[in-house]
Structures are given as structure tokens and as C-alpha cells.
Design a protein around this motif. Structure first.
Motif, PDB file in Angstrom:
ATOM      1  N   VAL A 185       0.841  -1.200   0.000  1.00  0.00           N
ATOM      2  CA  VAL A 185       0.000   0.000   0.000  1.00  0.00           C
ATOM      3  C   VAL A 185       0.875   1.248   0.000  1.00  0.00           C
ATOM      4  CG1 VAL A 185      -1.714   1.319   1.288  1.00  0.00           C
ATOM      5  CG2 VAL A 185      -1.906  -1.163   1.168  1.00  0.00           C
ATOM      6  N   SER A 186       1.944   1.205   0.781  1.00  0.00           N
ATOM      7  CA  SER A 186       2.878   2.329   0.838  1.00  0.00           C
ATOM      8  C   SER A 186       3.507   2.588  -0.530  1.00  0.00           C
ATOM      9  CB  SER A 186       3.971   2.047   1.871  1.00  0.00           C
ATOM     10  OG  SER A 186       4.875   3.122   1.944  1.00  0.00           O
ATOM     11  N   THR A 187       3.819   1.506  -1.234  1.00  0.00           N
ATOM     12  CA  THR A 187       4.387   1.638  -2.576  1.00  0.00           C
ATOM     13  C   THR A 187       3.390   2.300  -3.518  1.00  0.00           C
ATOM     14  OG1 THR A 187       5.770  -0.328  -2.289  1.00  0.00           O
ATOM     15  CG2 THR A 187       5.327   0.370  -4.552  1.00  0.00           C
ATOM     16  N   TYR A 188       2.133   1.873  -3.432  1.00  0.00           N
ATOM     17  CA  TYR A 188       1.087   2.489  -4.258  1.00  0.00           C
ATOM     18  C   TYR A 188       0.966   3.977  -3.948  1.00  0.00           C
ATOM     19  CZ  TYR A 188      -0.875  -1.785  -6.330  1.00  0.00           C
ATOM     20  OH  TYR A 188      -1.063  -2.911  -7.075  1.00  0.00           O
ATOM     21  N   LYS A 189       0.984   4.305  -2.663  1.00  0.00           N
ATOM     22  CA  LYS A 189       0.876   5.704  -2.244  1.00  0.00           C
ATOM     23  C   LYS A 189       2.022   6.528  -2.840  1.00  0.00           C
ATOM     24  CE  LYS A 189       0.891   8.701   1.840  1.00  0.00           C
ATOM     25  NZ  LYS A 189       1.018   8.759   3.316  1.00  0.00           N
ATOM     26  N   ASN A 190       3.246   6.001  -2.762  1.00  0.00           N
ATOM     27  CA  ASN A 190       4.407   6.708  -3.303  1.00  0.00           C
ATOM     28  C   ASN A 190       4.283   6.916  -4.813  1.00  0.00           C
ATOM     29  OD1 ASN A 190       5.589   6.863  -0.782  1.00  0.00           O
ATOM     30  ND2 ASN A 190       6.777   4.979  -1.038  1.00  0.00           N
ATOM     31  N   ARG A 191       3.784   5.885  -5.508  1.00  0.00           N
ATOM     32  CA  ARG A 191       3.595   5.987  -6.962  1.00  0.00           C
ATOM     33  C   ARG A 191       2.574   7.069  -7.305  1.00  0.00           C
ATOM     34  NH1 ARG A 191       2.547  -0.129  -8.839  1.00  0.00           N
ATOM     35  NH2 ARG A 191       4.538  -1.081  -8.262  1.00  0.00           N
ATOM     36  N   ILE A 192       1.498   7.095  -6.536  1.00  0.00           N
ATOM     37  CA  ILE A 192       0.440   8.097  -6.760  1.00  0.00           C
ATOM     38  C   ILE A 192       1.005   9.499  -6.604  1.00  0.00           C
ATOM     39  CG2 ILE A 192      -1.715   9.046  -5.821  1.00  0.00           C
ATOM     40  CD1 ILE A 192      -2.348   6.062  -4.960  1.00  0.00           C
ATOM     41  N   PHE A 193       1.716   9.720  -5.503  1.00  0.00           N
ATOM     42  CA  PHE A 193       2.292  11.037  -5.246  1.00  0.00           C
ATOM     43  C   PHE A 193       3.284  11.426  -6.343  1.00  0.00           C
ATOM     44  CE2 PHE A 193       1.652  11.799  -0.395  1.00  0.00           C
ATOM     45  CZ  PHE A 193       0.306  11.457  -0.529  1.00  0.00           C
ATOM     46  N   GLU A 194       4.071  10.455  -6.790  1.00  0.00           N
ATOM     47  CA  GLU A 194       5.063  10.727  -7.832  1.00  0.00           C
ATOM     48  C   GLU A 194       4.388  11.083  -9.155  1.00  0.00           C
ATOM     49  OE1 GLU A 194       8.640   8.350 -10.179  1.00  0.00           O
ATOM     50  OE2 GLU A 194       8.029   7.663  -8.188  1.00  0.00           O
ATOM     51  N   LYS A 195       3.370  10.293  -9.529  1.00  0.00           N
ATOM     52  CA  LYS A 195       2.679  10.524 -10.805  1.00  0.00           C
ATOM     53  C   LYS A 195       1.932  11.858 -10.816  1.00  0.00           C
ATOM     54  CE  LYS A 195       1.961   5.775 -12.433  1.00  0.00           C
ATOM     55  NZ  LYS A 195       0.954   4.767 -12.858  1.00  0.00           N
ATOM     56  N   LEU A 196       1.391  12.241  -9.658  1.00  0.00           N
ATOM     57  CA  LEU A 196       0.619  13.475  -9.588  1.00  0.00           C
ATOM     58  C   LEU A 196       1.469  14.681  -9.170  1.00  0.00           C
ATOM     59  CD1 LEU A 196      -2.695  12.183  -7.929  1.00  0.00           C
ATOM     60  CD2 LEU A 196      -2.155  12.442 -10.359  1.00  0.00           C
ATOM     61  N   ASN A 197       2.741  14.405  -8.904  1.00  0.00           N
ATOM     62  CA  ASN A 197       3.673  15.468  -8.514  1.00  0.00           C
ATOM     63  C   ASN A 197       3.189  16.208  -7.268  1.00  0.00           C
ATOM     64  OD1 ASN A 197       5.999  17.030  -8.732  1.00  0.00           O
ATOM     65  ND2 ASN A 197       5.020  18.555 -10.040  1.00  0.00           N
ATOM     66  N   ILE A 198       2.819  15.422  -6.247  1.00  0.00           N
ATOM     67  CA  ILE A 198       2.332  15.990  -4.990  1.00  0.00           C
ATOM     68  C   ILE A 198       3.122  15.408  -3.826  1.00  0.00           C
ATOM     69  CG2 ILE A 198       0.001  16.470  -5.826  1.00  0.00           C
ATOM     70  CD1 ILE A 198      -0.902  13.863  -4.517  1.00  0.00           C
ATOM     71  N   GLN A 199       2.938  16.002  -2.622  1.00  0.00           N
ATOM     72  CA  GLN A 199       3.714  15.581  -1.457  1.00  0.00           C
ATOM     73  C   GLN A 199       2.849  15.149  -0.275  1.00  0.00           C
ATOM     74  OE1 GLN A 199       7.032  15.506  -1.792  1.00  0.00           O
ATOM     75  NE2 GLN A 199       6.886  16.394  -3.844  1.00  0.00           N
ATOM     76  N   SER A 200       1.525  15.378  -0.351  1.00  0.00           N
ATOM     77  CA  SER A 200       0.691  15.106   0.815  1.00  0.00           C
ATOM     78  C   SER A 200      -0.735  14.738   0.420  1.00  0.00           C
ATOM     79  CB  SER A 200       0.642  16.339   1.721  1.00  0.00           C
ATOM     80  OG  SER A 200      -0.021  17.403   1.051  1.00  0.00           O
ATOM     81  N   LEU A 204      -3.435  15.740  -2.559  1.00  0.00           N
ATOM     82  CA  LEU A 204      -4.164  14.716  -3.314  1.00  0.00           C
ATOM     83  C   LEU A 204      -5.648  15.062  -3.378  1.00  0.00           C
ATOM     84  CD1 LEU A 204      -4.373  11.947  -4.716  1.00  0.00           C
ATOM     85  CD2 LEU A 204      -4.546  10.910  -2.443  1.00  0.00           C
ATOM     86  N   ILE A 205      -6.200  15.485  -2.244  1.00  0.00           N
ATOM     87  CA  ILE A 205      -7.615  15.877  -2.193  1.00  0.00           C
ATOM     88  C   ILE A 205      -7.884  17.029  -3.163  1.00  0.00           C
ATOM     89  CG2 ILE A 205      -9.402  16.917  -0.732  1.00  0.00           C
ATOM     90  CD1 ILE A 205      -8.129  15.389   1.638  1.00  0.00           C
ATOM     91  N   ALA A 206      -6.972  17.988  -3.190  1.00  0.00           N
ATOM     92  CA  ALA A 206      -7.124  19.137  -4.093  1.00  0.00           C
ATOM     93  C   ALA A 206      -7.112  18.702  -5.545  1.00  0.00           C
ATOM     94  CB  ALA A 206      -6.005  20.153  -3.822  1.00  0.00           C
ATOM     95  N   VAL A 207      -6.194  17.781  -5.884  1.00  0.00           N
ATOM     96  CA  VAL A 207      -6.096  17.286  -7.259  1.00  0.00           C
ATOM     97  C   VAL A 207      -7.374  16.546  -7.654  1.00  0.00           C
ATOM     98  CG1 VAL A 207      -4.915  15.655  -8.789  1.00  0.00           C
ATOM     99  CG2 VAL A 207      -3.586  17.143  -7.294  1.00  0.00           C
ATOM    100  N   MET A 208      -7.871  15.695  -6.754  1.00  0.00           N
ATOM    101  CA  MET A 208      -9.072  14.909  -7.047  1.00  0.00           C
ATOM    102  C   MET A 208     -10.287  15.813  -7.227  1.00  0.00           C
ATOM    103  SD  MET A 208      -8.068  11.729  -7.169  1.00  0.00           S
ATOM    104  CE  MET A 208      -9.343  10.537  -6.787  1.00  0.00           C
TER     105      MET A 208
END
Length: 212
Positions: A185-200, A204-208
């Protein structure tokens, strides 16, 4: 064309939603044989034990995941037609669910007229897409856009994890819900943040929100 005594399974964890769908289905097809389930575990049991022509399927239910349910349905009864009935944004999710094997997508916020139209189409043709979705798909085909920082860059599983994160679930809670190891799950979270160029998660909520 689906026969008049079609066997239909309504899968949703809210009783009022199931009641409404059953009422509409009975109006559209009085001879239909309709069953109900309230979670993925019950859905799996019914699909294994009984034959159905149509499943009307919510995407967020207890005791399992949509991907697991779709896989089971396709393995056990590949001819079943699947209508996803969700409160999620059609423009973001419909195409993803079609690629997963669904035959139609209908928003829960739709008007009675549109719900009638969608259910009639599923009963008669075995497929349904709104006119808005058809136009969007046509537009996407014409304008093949590759925006690496949009949520379109996320895989289905990554999008599922992203939605759980913005609900406020911890990694441990997420791992339990999705039957994944915490490190996965942590790996998925890191991938999401990397792909969306976000840190928190707030980012993520703002992007969604931009895409909802």
C-alpha cells in the motif's frame, strides 16, 4: 435481447438504493426475477450458486473489492451483463470500469428518466452509456492527450488507493480493506504522489477535486 423473465442481481450496501432499483426494475420488467445482496461476500456466494442475466453493481461495498468481484463474475458467468451503479464521476470512472469488463455505467445522481433509460437499455441490449459519455469518448479519441500529472495517469488500483487515502484511511486500514501488505500500500501511495507530482494527502484531495 434479454428474455422477459430475466434474472437480475442488485448489489448495493444501502437498502434504500436496492429498494428503489427493484421497484423500477419491476415496472420495466414485471416478470423479472430479482435478488439482492449487500456486500461483496454475498455477491460472490450468489454468483457461484445461481445464474443471472444482469448484475447491477455498486463499487464501494464491504468485504471485498470491485476488481475481485468483476474477476469472479467473468470467470463464473462470462455471459452476465454488468451495470456499474455508482455515485462516482462518470467522466473519470466509466471508461475504467468498461475496460475492467462492465457493460454499462450509470450515476446514482441520475434522473428517474435516465435511470429508466439505462435499465431498459441493459435489459434489451445488454449495454448502456450516456450520451455525455459517448461524446467524451469520441473527444478523447480525437484528442489523444497524455497529461502525466492528471489522474488519468493512475492505474485502476492506484486510483482505488487514492480514493481510500482521501477518505482518511491509514495505510494499515487500507491494507486490511484491500487485502494487501502495508508495504505494498505504501508503494502504491508513493507511486500516486510521484505521478501526480504531490507531497501530501491534502494535495491529493485538491487534485481529485479538480477532476470531480
Amino acid at each position: 435481447m434479454m428474455h422477459t423473465d430475466a434474472r437480475i442481481l442488485v448489489a448495493d450496501d444501502h437498502e434504500i438504493v436496492r429498494m428503489g432499483l427493484v421497484l423500477i426494475l419491476k415496472q420495466l420488467n414485471p416478470l423479472a426475477i430479482i435478488s439482492e445482496v449487500e456486500d461483496y461476500k454475498s455477491l460472490s456466494s450468489r454468483i457461484t450458486e445461481e445464474n443471472f442475466d444482469l448484475v447491477i453493481l455498486d463499487v464501494n461495498m464491504p468485504n471485498g473489492t470491485l476488481q475481485q468481484a468483476m474477476d469472479l463474475i467473468k470467470i463464473r458467468q462470462p455471459k452476465i451483463k454488468i451495470l456499474i451503479f455508482s455515485a462516482q464521476d462518470e467522466s473519470i470512472y466509466a471508461l475504467r470500469y468498461l475496460k475492467m469488463g462492465a457493460d454499462g455505467f450509470l450515476q446514482k445522481f441520475s434522473s428517474k428518466e435516465k435511470i429508466d433509460e439505462a435499465l431498459s437499455a441493459m435489459l434489451q441490449k445488454g449495454r448502456y452509456l450516456s450520451e455525455d459519455m459517448k461524446e467524451l469518448m469520441f473527444s478523447n479519441t480525437l484528442n489523444k492527450q497524455d497529461d502525466s500529472s492528471s489522474i488519468e495517469a493512475l492505474s485502476n488500483r492506484e486510483l482505488e488507493v487514492a480514493n481510500k487515502l482521501i477518505e482518511g484511511l491509514t495505510l494499515k486500514e487500507l491494507s486490511n480493506q484491500l487485502n494487501l501488505h502495508v508495504s505494498t500500500v505504501s508503494t502504491y501511495k508513493n507511486r500516486i504522489f510521484e505521478k501526480l507530482n504531490i507531497q501530501s494527502v491534502p494535495e491529493l484531495i485538491a487534485v481529485m477535486r479538480v477532476y470531480s
